[in-house]
Every structure is written in C-alpha cells, then in structure tokens.
Design an enzyme around this catalytic site. Structure first.
Site, PDB file in Angstrom:
ATOM      1  N   TYR A   1     -10.517  19.416   3.100  1.00  0.00           N
ATOM      2  CA  TYR A   1     -11.737  18.645   2.865  1.00  0.00           C
ATOM      3  C   TYR A   1     -12.781  19.046   3.895  1.00  0.00           C
ATOM      4  O   TYR A   1     -12.666  18.762   5.075  1.00  0.00           O
ATOM      5  CB  TYR A   1     -11.475  17.141   2.970  1.00  0.00           C
TER       6      TYR A   1
ATOM      7  N   SER B   1      -7.801   9.086  -6.876  1.00  0.00           N
ATOM      8  CA  SER B   1      -8.818   8.811  -7.910  1.00  0.00           C
ATOM      9  C   SER B   1      -8.419   7.645  -8.812  1.00  0.00           C
ATOM     10  O   SER B   1      -8.520   7.735 -10.040  1.00  0.00           O
ATOM     11  CB  SER B   1      -9.091  10.061  -8.753  1.00  0.00           C
ATOM     12  N   PRO B   2      -7.975   6.514  -8.234  1.00  0.00           N
ATOM     13  CA  PRO B   2      -7.580   5.383  -9.073  1.00  0.00           C
ATOM     14  C   PRO B   2      -8.756   4.722  -9.793  1.00  0.00           C
ATOM     15  O   PRO B   2      -8.550   3.927 -10.706  1.00  0.00           O
ATOM     16  CB  PRO B   2      -6.934   4.414  -8.072  1.00  0.00           C
ATOM     17  N   LEU B   3      -9.979   5.093  -9.387  1.00  0.00           N
ATOM     18  CA  LEU B   3     -11.174   4.584 -10.062  1.00  0.00           C
ATOM     19  C   LEU B   3     -11.810   5.656 -10.949  1.00  0.00           C
ATOM     20  O   LEU B   3     -12.997   5.591 -11.273  1.00  0.00           O
ATOM     21  CB  LEU B   3     -12.194   4.088  -9.030  1.00  0.00           C
ATOM     22  N   GLY B   4     -10.989   6.645 -11.344  1.00  0.00           N
ATOM     23  CA  GLY B   4     -11.507   7.678 -12.239  1.00  0.00           C
ATOM     24  C   GLY B   4     -12.678   8.440 -11.653  1.00  0.00           C
ATOM     25  O   GLY B   4     -13.674   8.702 -12.322  1.00  0.00           O
TER      26      GLY B   4
ATOM     27  N   GLY C   1     -14.778   7.421  -9.678  1.00  0.00           N
ATOM     28  CA  GLY C   1     -15.935   6.539  -9.657  1.00  0.00           C
ATOM     29  C   GLY C   1     -16.403   6.075 -11.021  1.00  0.00           C
ATOM     30  O   GLY C   1     -17.173   5.113 -11.128  1.00  0.00           O
ATOM     31  N   PHE C   2     -15.933   6.725 -12.079  1.00  0.00           N
ATOM     32  CA  PHE C   2     -16.445   6.399 -13.415  1.00  0.00           C
ATOM     33  C   PHE C   2     -16.066   4.990 -13.856  1.00  0.00           C
ATOM     34  O   PHE C   2     -16.849   4.282 -14.501  1.00  0.00           O
ATOM     35  CB  PHE C   2     -15.932   7.417 -14.444  1.00  0.00           C
TER      36      PHE C   2
END
Length: 297
Positions: free
Chosen positions: A38, A185-188, A190-191
């Site tokens: 990163y 990415s449990p929130l897709g 951010g989507f």
C-alpha cells in the site's frame, strides 16, 4: 489502504488518518490491518506513526507477496523465500516495531510453491519477529497445503453483500477449523453505503474508476442493492453501512470484517454496526439480494 493508496487521492490527510486510527483504538477496534504494497510502503509508515505510543493496544497485521512493478505500474506477485525474509525486516522498520502480530501472504505466487513461501514466513515466527501467520485470497486446498508446514491463524478475502464467493467453501472451512476469516471490502469498496450514485463521484486516480462494477451502467444497475439495504436500515434505525457490516458479521463466529475509512464520521458509523442485530427476516431479505452487475476485478 485508502489512507495512502488506491481510493480518493485528493481526500488523504496523514494527520486526520492518524487521528482516525487513534479513535478506532479508543472505540475498541484493536485489529489494524495494512500491507507493504500500500503506497507502496507509505501505509506501513503511517500506521507505525499512529501506533508509536500505543503499540500495545493494537493487534498489528501486515502483508507480503505483492509488489508494484515500476515499469508496468501494476501489482505483481512475489512469493520467493528471499523476498519474504527481506520484506519482513523492512516492514518491521517501517512500522517502528519489533514484532508483527499477524503476517499475511497477500497473494499466492503461482511461480513459487506455496510451501516455500509459507516456510519462509514461518521462519519469522521462529525468530520472534511475527506472532501468527495468515493468508489472503486462497482456496481450501491451499490452506490445507500450508497447514502441514505451519498453522494458519487467519484467511483474508473479499466478502460483502455483493461478493459472496467465499461463503461456498472457504468460510465454512474456517468455521470448522477455528480459523479467523477477515473480510476485506465488507462495504463493497464503499458502494454499499449508498454514497456512490455515478462514476463521476469517483476522483481521477481512484482505482475504482477502472473496476467493472463502478462503470456507469453497472452503478445504475447495482443501485437496486443499495436501495434494498437502505430500506432494511430504515426499519432497523441503522445506516446502510451498518446493515452491510452486520450482515457480514452474521456469517460466522470467526468472521471479523475490516472496513477501511479515513474519515472520523464514517469510523463512528462503522463502529456502531457492532450494536446492530439483524432479525432472521432481515438476513433472509439480504441473502435474497441479486448478484451485482460487473465482475469483481
């Protein structure tokens, strides 16, 4: 990751990011997850700065196995044992610590037997540089192969209301074997928060602009998912992000989602998801959501 890499480049502020990490610890979030790639390298330095006077309050996790190829400006896999040995020492220096609690193989290198990569990582445990080992984006057979060399403490893969592949085999295997599963990415990306209505909402330089699910046609089609998540949130008095995180947490005893944010407000929102309990009806409605439009990558 988003504090220094990949997402929303104009919105980055190291001082704010440090304050977010400090607040996360104050809220009881102890797992701090980063990676050498990163930035590259800048994220580990930022995390090291944030934990400099509170290292004992964090379970510090980082990763090895991906590099940015300068001539190609893309990520390449490197699981060579000599790379692992050098990388763990470099991560320790950047993080400003004498030990890494959880050292994870970011991606399996197809050109190197996974047992050789894992063996080099196990050497770091024996040397006292690392406490435990984890894997990322792997299959059950790969988990079984490395277990013969050294125990697997965690597996990190994408899991959210719009990416459920891991639920078929990997999550049940982890559940049966007492292995932590860390959904990234449990929130897709951010989507699923409902905050992205069009491709124009993403800045130049944001890697999501090249993701199939963030092309305009896909965004419009995938609003059906966010609309339903928002409806369930309204009947539970919760935000869309909290509903999405609560669903992930409900997928197993050892499922520990790692939502990323660099914004104090969203951090508080995510933390409050721990208090959201979804009913069987809620879970059934969420399980019935359609598959998203667009490939994962």
């Amino acid at each position: 990751m988003g504090m220094t890499f990949a997402y929303d480049p104009a919105g980055r502020d190291d001082d704010v990011s440090v304050s977010v990490i400090h607040r996360a610890l104050d809220l009881g979030m102890t797992l701090i997850d980063t990676a050498d790639v990163y930035g590259p390298h800048t994220n580990e330095r930022l995390v090291g700065r944030a934990l400099a006077d509170r290292r004992d309050r964090a379970v510090l996790a980082t990763k090895v196995g991906l590099e940015v190829a300068p001539e190609k400006q893309k990520l390449v896999r490197n699981g060579r044992p000599e790379h692992v040995r050098a990388a763990v020492d470099a991560s320790l220096r950047r993080l400003g610590t004498d030990h890494i609690d959880l050292y994870q193989l970011h991606r399996v290198d197809p050109d190197v037997p996974i047992e050789e990569t894992w063996g080099a990582m196990a050497e770091a445990v024996t040397a006292g540089k690392v406490g435990a080992l984890g894997l990322s984006e792997v299959s059950v057979p790969e988990i079984e192969r490395v277990t013969a060399v050294h125990p697997v403490t965690s597996v990190q893969s994408e899991l959210s209301l719009w990416t459920r592949d891991a639920l078929s085999e990997v999550v049940p295997f982890c559940e049966a074997n007492g292995i932590a599963f860390l959904p990234f990415s449990p929130l897709g990306r951010g989507f699923l928060t409902g905050g992205i209505q069009s491709a124009a909402d993403l800045q130049e330089g944001d890697m999501r602009r090249n993701n199939p699910r963030f092309q305009q046609e896909a965004i419009e089609a995938n609003q059906a998912l966010t609309d339903r998540v928002r409806e369930i949130g309204e009947r539970r008095g919760a935000t869309s992000a909290q509903v999405a995180l609560a669903w992930v947490r409900a997928q197993g005893r050892y499922v520990v989602p790692i939502p990323g944010t660099k914004t104090p407000r969203y951090l508080e929102d995510n933390a409050a998801a721990a208090e959201v309990t979804l009913t069987p009806e809620d879970l059934a409605d969420l399980d019935a959501l359609p598959a998203p439009r667009g490939e994962r990558y």
